[in-house]
Design a protein around this motif. Structure first.
Motif, PDB file in Angstrom:
ATOM      1  N   GLU A 194      77.331  26.280-154.390  1.00 54.41           N
ATOM      2  CA  GLU A 194      76.894  26.848-152.996  1.00 54.41           C
ATOM      3  C   GLU A 194      77.975  27.052-151.939  1.00 54.41           C
ATOM      4  N   GLN A 217      62.889  22.975-156.850  1.00 51.07           N
ATOM      5  CA  GLN A 217      63.819  22.851-158.281  1.00 51.07           C
ATOM      6  C   GLN A 217      62.784  21.616-159.370  1.00 51.07           C
ATOM      7  N   ASP A 252      64.870  22.175-150.849  1.00 52.80           N
ATOM      8  CA  ASP A 252      65.934  23.358-152.412  1.00 52.80           C
ATOM      9  C   ASP A 252      64.740  21.719-153.254  1.00 52.80           C
ATOM     10  N   TYR A 253      65.474  21.048-153.660  1.00 50.08           N
ATOM     11  CA  TYR A 253      64.933  19.424-154.596  1.00 50.08           C
ATOM     12  C   TYR A 253      63.744  19.576-154.790  1.00 50.08           C
TER      13      TYR A 253
END
Length: 919
Positions: A142, A511, A507-508
């Motif tokens: 990142e 995903q 973000d998770y």
């Protein structure tokens, strides 16, 4: 009282220091419009410009405002995130080699980019140290986007990487890795036989993330690389049977340090028992011949009476797996030292693996003190400020929050016993769950996590249990702990370094829900939907009171409790924290004052009833301070003992480096030969003695044994006024002539032989010396019975042993070179065993506890690391993973059993690396 008044008027020393840094922040802010006006290419060119200034003599402090302003603007363009002023203050603190204490959720990872970029401009390398491999990979990937955009190279270090990739990573501008891997690589480098095979370059600057965990919690246990010794399974099993027969009243059990010792009466009885079973070589327990039996009996007693299943270790697939006392994770492939692991294996009736011998070791204290500049960041460091300064000479600076903290920290609730406490916890969680308020529960062991899970099942509360049995998913689970109605039980500080956002982590979710969806309008639309859902859910969670952090008992360190509290209330969010305690908690049972128990019992507390009082909180804080002081003493003791070894380690490693860098070592070999001659003559012919008192037979034997010579000593002695110096001179002349004769045949080959023999013998005798020092440290405390300071005795004994080791080394090198037969062709220089075959441990020298972390992505993933180091490689090419590996995409520890069921470790089976490492 006076201090309080002064502080209210002038502010604390910390406040005044932070205020002084705001002048620099103003300078950085003043440059912002100028840098905003630059194009992307012009902003990227800032790195070249700043490097040119440094090359022309500018100091890093001179370019700090412009460098920080550059990073801030680049972050806006790469991440869409602009550093807060408090993050600029934290960046300055890191650059100055201090520890920045910044609350959870304030953006420590982004803050670190400022100091990392500034120091990387010099080109000497910056190490960013994380607590596990997952965070090293995540942050390198990142934050690497920002560094690469600015023209800097980034590397990441994980276990099992091929040596070539690892060297590339260390030679990048910025290198990410765990404390364990940096330390082990230092030790491995100093076990290699060629300078070019070494990975690390000279130390420059390190930023330690979660600095309290790495430099405090883990600093009691040195890093150790070891190799296997002979099998003694029968002895372990026999002594385990003996330990089980011993009644508790023969023992003195210390739960604080997990130590078990026999009482005086017990010693007499156990001696009879061991003689009866035929385990003693002589009738006296403490004869030298019985040392090994006594040592392994001590370990068997610790295994049976002080190590608890499902708390200190678990048994999985026929193996004993250690549980990390700080994180609650399983540590696949890690083992207790000094025969303790074998004793636990005998206790559990599983296969007993051979014991291991130390080949290299270092404490974290001495490793990190090698960096010319060291800094760190964490949410909790102030309580340990004195230790940071005393050991590392690093100060702690508390960084103010960007927004005021809105979390409410409630008084502890106290119950009579564990059942009452857990019943109350389950009801409290159910109440919050019905309101939709997310709950994060912190426990101290797997056992407590599973017990609470049973209580919640009875209450019908849906929950996730995060502990050592499922560490691969911990970051993902913790990241979603702030969702509406979520209940997460986490062993200790599992998932540390993962931000808990109210409403969930976008973000998770992307995903998990959109992982296989291709790029395009549909994906963008789905992401927008998830963001809207998270925003709406966040409002509901805030209305319910924010994240509720619940501690099931107080930790022995106030800092760990503060870490747990700190998971709630990020960036001004509302939150709540509360701890539940009872008389059966380890902290109160073992360390609490006796008056606490008597007063509580006299109060006739009813079943299920709770109380809370300032007196009780004060008693708990007193108990925690006691434990903190004891742990600090233990860490300090480790440092004191390792300081002795560290002086010797530096001498040996510097000598190795000189040997590797030299094309010829004939001058060293000659000095060793002459010193050996002086020693053996001096022993046989002591100064001030007469010739008739000399031990000439012993001298003849020694000379023949080492040099293969039979000099005419009788003729020499027949001469008038013969002196030891004359004997030394004549022996030197004889041996020098023999060496010249050997060299005349093939001098280049002889030089190779000399260098190889010297390195191998140095390594062998250093390894044996380490084993001797380990044994000495185990027994030196007995000198205190004679009113002597054990550490002073250890220093004296260790110095004598080191001198003895050097004498033996000189003699062995001389003997081998004189006995060697020179070949026409240069001999093949064999390498040491492959380093992955060695066991890497992080072992407490007092208890044998291994606190290493080999989980969370220690597997090799070249596709993730090649580009970071600036040299992408194919995963199946030379130095890559086994192309036939069907498990390549799974998170498998390199020391874990291979999933194929072969019974071998993953690294020796499907996880085997294609190219052998150079060692």
């Amino acid at each position: 009282m006076l201090n309080t008044i002064i502080k209210s008027v002038f502010g604390s020393a910390n406040d005044r220091y932070v205020k002084s840094l705001r002048k620099l922040v103003s300078q950085i802010n003043a440059l912002e419009p100028q840098l905003q006006a630059l194009s992307d290419d012009e902003l990227k060119a800032q790195t070249t410009k700043l490097r040119g200034l440094v090359d022309n003599g500018a100091k890093l402090d001179d370019i700090l405002p412009e460098a920080f302003a550059t990073v801030r603007e680049a972050s806006v363009r790469v991440f869409g995130m602009r550093h807060f002023d408090v993050q600029l203050i934290g960046g300055i603190v890191l650059h100055r080699g201090e520890i920045a204490e910044m609350r959870t959720g304030e953006g420590k990872t982004l803050m670190a980019t400022l100091a990392v970029y500034l120091n990387a401009i010099e080109g000497k390398g910056v190490h960013v140290v994380t607590v596990n491999d997952y965070l090293a990979r995540r942050d390198a990937a990142e934050m690497g986007r920002l560094y690469n955009w600015l023209g800097l190279t980034v590397g990441v270090i994980v276990p099992s990487m091929p040596e070539e990739m690892k060297r590339d990573a260390y030679h990048a501008d910025i290198t990410y890795g765990t404390n364990n891997e940096f330390g082990f690589d230092y030790l491995r480098d100093n076990m290699k036989h060629e300078r070019l095979a070494m990975c690390q370059r000279p130390f420059n600057f390190a930023i330690v993330d979660e600095v309290d965990s790495i430099l405090i919690d883990e600093a009691r246990t040195p890093l150790i690389i070891s190799g296997p010794t002979e099998d003694k399974s029968d002895l372990y099993i026999a002594l385990d049977e003996v330990a089980r027969e011993i009644p508790v009243d023969w023992l003195d059990i210390d739960e604080k340090v997990k130590r078990v010792q026999l009482t005086e009466d017990g010693l007499e009885e156990i001696e009879k028992l061991l003689i009866e079973k035929g385990l003693l070589a002589t009738s006296n327990l403490y004869d030298v011949e019985n040392t090994q039996v006594v040592h392994h009996l001590d370990q068997a007693l610790v295994a049976v009476f002080a190590r608890k299943r499902d708390t200190d270790y678990i048994v999985k697939d026929g193996k004993v797996i250690i549980i990390d006392e700080f994180t609650g994770r399983m540590m696949e492939g890690r083992r207790w030292s000094n025969g303790l692991h074998q004793a636990v294996e005998a206790k559990e009736g599983v296969k007993i693996e051979p014991e291991n011998q130390t080949m290299a070791s270092i404490t974290f204290q001495n490793y990190f003190r090698m960096y010319p500049k060291l800094s760190g960041m964490t949410g909790t460091a102030a309580t340990e400020a004195a230790e940071f300064w005393d050991i590392y000479k690093v100060g702690v600076v508390e960084i103010p929050t960007n927004l005021p903290v809105a979390r409410i920290d409630e008084e502890d609730e106290f119950y009579k016993n564990t059942v009452d406490k857990f019943g109350a916890i389950a009801k409290a969680i159910k109440e919050k769950n019905e309101l939709g308020q997310p709950v994060l529960v912190g426990t101290v062991s797997i056992e407590k996590s599973e017990l609470l899970s049973q209580f919640l099942d009875k209450e019908g509360v849906e929950h996730a249990v995060l502990n050592a049995r499922m560490h691969e998913q911990e970051a993902r689970i913790v990241a979603q702990a702030g969702r509406l109605g979520a209940v997460t039980i986490a062993t200790n500080m599992a998932g540390r370094g993962t931000d808990i956002q109210l409403g969930g982590n976008i973000d998770y979710r992307v995903q998990d829900e959109l992982g296989e969806m291709p790029e395009g309008p549909e994906r963008e639309e789905a992401i927008a939907r998830i963001k809207a859902e998270v925003a709406a859910e966040k409002k509901q969670v805030i209305a319910a009171g924010g994240l509720f952090v619940l501690g099931t008992e107080r930790h022995e360190s106030r800092r760990i409790d503060n870490q747990l509290r700190g998971r709630s209330g990020r960036q001004g969010d509302p939150g709540l924290s509360r701890f539940y305690l009872c008389l059966e908690d380890d902290l109160l049972r073992i360390f609490g004052p006796d008056t606490l128990f008597s007063k509580m019992m006299k109060s006739n507390l009813a079943d299920g009833e709770a109380i809370g009082s300032k007196w009780l909180s004060k008693a708990i804080e007193t108990a925690q301070k006691k434990v903190e002081a004891r742990n600090y003493d233990m860490r300090k003791q480790v440092v004191q003992y390792d300081d002795v070894m560290n002086d010797q380690r530096k001498v040996v490693y510097e000598q190795r480096a000189e040997i590797m860098d030299s094309e010829a070592v004939d001058d060293v070999v000659v000095d060793m030969r002459h010193d050996t001659i002086n020693t053996i003559v001096g022993t046989a012919c002591p100064p001030g003695s007469y010739p008739e008192q000399w031990d000439m037979e012993g001298l003849k034997t020694k000379v023949e044994d080492i040099f293969g010579l039979q000099p005419p000593f009788d003729e020499w002695l027949a001469e008038d006024q013969v002196e030891p110096e004359l004997l030394e001179e004549r022996l030197r002349t004889l041996t020098d002539a023999m060496t010249e004769e050997k060299m005349a045949t093939n001098a280049p080959t002889w030089r190779i032989v000399e260098k190889d023999v010297l390195l191998r013998q140095l390594d062998y005798h250093w390894k044996e010396h380490l084993a001797t020092l380990d044994a000495l440290r185990q027994v030196i405390w007995m000198r205190s019975i004679a009113q002597k300071q054990p550490i002073n005795e250890y220093k004296q004994e260790a110095f004598g042993l080191f001198e003895s080791m050097l004498d033996t080394l000189r003699e062995e090198v001389t003997k081998i070179l004189f006995r060697a037969e020179l070949r026409i062709e240069p001999p093949q220089v064999q390498s040491l065993p492959e380093l992955p075959d060695f066991l890497t441990g992080h072992i407490d020298p007092l208890t044998g506890l291994d606190n290493s972390n080999d989980g969370d992505g220690s597997e090799l993933r070249p596709e993730l690391f090649g580009s970071l180091a600036g040299s992408p490689r194919a995963a199946s090419g030379p130095g890559g993973a086994n192309p036939d590996n069907p498990f390549a995409n799974l998170d498998i520890s390199r020391n874990a059993p291979c999933p194929c069921g072969s019974g071998n470790k993953y690294k020796h089976c499907h996880g085997a690396v294609g190219a052998k490492q150079i060692v």
